[in-house]
Design an enzyme around this catalytic site. Sequence first.
Site: not given
Ligand SMILES: Cc1ncc(C[n+]2csc(CCOP(=O)(O)OP(=O)(O)O)c2C)c(N)n1
Length: 358
Positions: A256, A260, A269
């Site tokens: 990435r 985020h 971080y």
């Molecule tokens: C069920 C749930 N828990 C927590 C969140 C908050 N949250 C949003 S994105 C994220 C991290 C996701 O990481 P990843 O699966 O690696 O996807 P990326 O954003 O890196 O593409 C979190 C914890 C959420 N959206 N849904």
Amino acid sequence: MATVAHFEVHYTQYLNEKAEILDSLPPFAQDSKNLLPLYRAMALTRLFDKKAVSLQRTGQLGTYASSLGQEAISVAIGHVMVPEDTLLTSYREYGAQLQRGVTMTELLLYWGGDERGMAYQGSRQDFPISVPVASQIPHAVGVGYAIKLRREPRVAVCVLGDGATSKGDFYEAINAAGVWNLPVVFVINNNCWAISVPLEGQTHAQTLAQKAIAAGIPGEQVDGNDVIALQDRIHNGVEKARRGEGPCLIEALTYRLCDHTTADDASRYREQAEVEARWGFDPLQRLRTHLTQVGAWDETQEQALQTELTQQVEEAVQKYLGTLPQAPESMFDYLYETLPTALSGQRQAAIARGKTHA
Ligand SMILES: Cc1ncc(C[n+]2csc(CCOP(=O)(O)OP(=O)(O)O)c2C)c(N)n1
């Protein structure tokens, strides 16, 4: 003691970060004409993305999740799917959605808070963006199950992040897909970060692909910045699933390059040096270098493409900005067949308020 099972995880890469060809290219990639649509789709995705971030920064869009650096994965997915297939994805796979016929205006409406952005007019098979992490994975199994019951030659492609593989939904879904031999291809977009949690904070496993082994389905890794390798492996998975040969899991390794979302500040971080080093793996630059080396691309073509695509993005933005908001009561209109009495009072109040603010 006897060894009762033995597993391997394969990794595919054709073009390394310097665009050197490591292995003889798969047949489709030997004709550079076949690679131009992939480059074009990646370039459009990046331009759209850049514009969306600047719209957010100027208060014209809500929080937005950029796909900077990850374009190859979604573009390859969109490229190998046929219209009848179903895409179930999280919030960073614009390259796939755009190739599937979701419009840039729809994507902007969605991030602008307008639900009509998820009623895709040109891509009726696909699910809306899934923000709850991992919730689309069991849905994909449901779709796969329906496809199998109906004996249709279709495939569900489910895209998830590295963080999503830590959720129970993921394990339950791949397990069920394995037991029922469903036509589902799971693609992990491993961008190394789940907001501020690095991959090593998510799992002690050496690869995410190996999680497939416990579900009894094939799992493999692919260079997620090499669109040729992605297209090759995802096409293989999709066509196997279409032939009734069951699900698979493909872990695509990328990074990435952005925050985020626009609500995040990744400099809090992670080290700037890490991000800068990863720009050396940029999937767009890699394909462009390859195309240039084989004489299929030059600076004049690049300029013409950028001009043409910028125009397309601008048109979509104007359409988005010119879309009138929905009537306030619309938030009540699509959840229930018959609105509960308690909510009908609120609906009337919303209509009345809408009139005074019109
Ligand atoms: C069920 C749930 N828990 C927590 C969140 C908050 N949250 C949003 S994105 C994220 C991290 C996701 O990481 P990843 O699966 O690696 O996807 P990326 O954003 O890196 O593409 C979190 C914890 C959420 N959206 N849904």
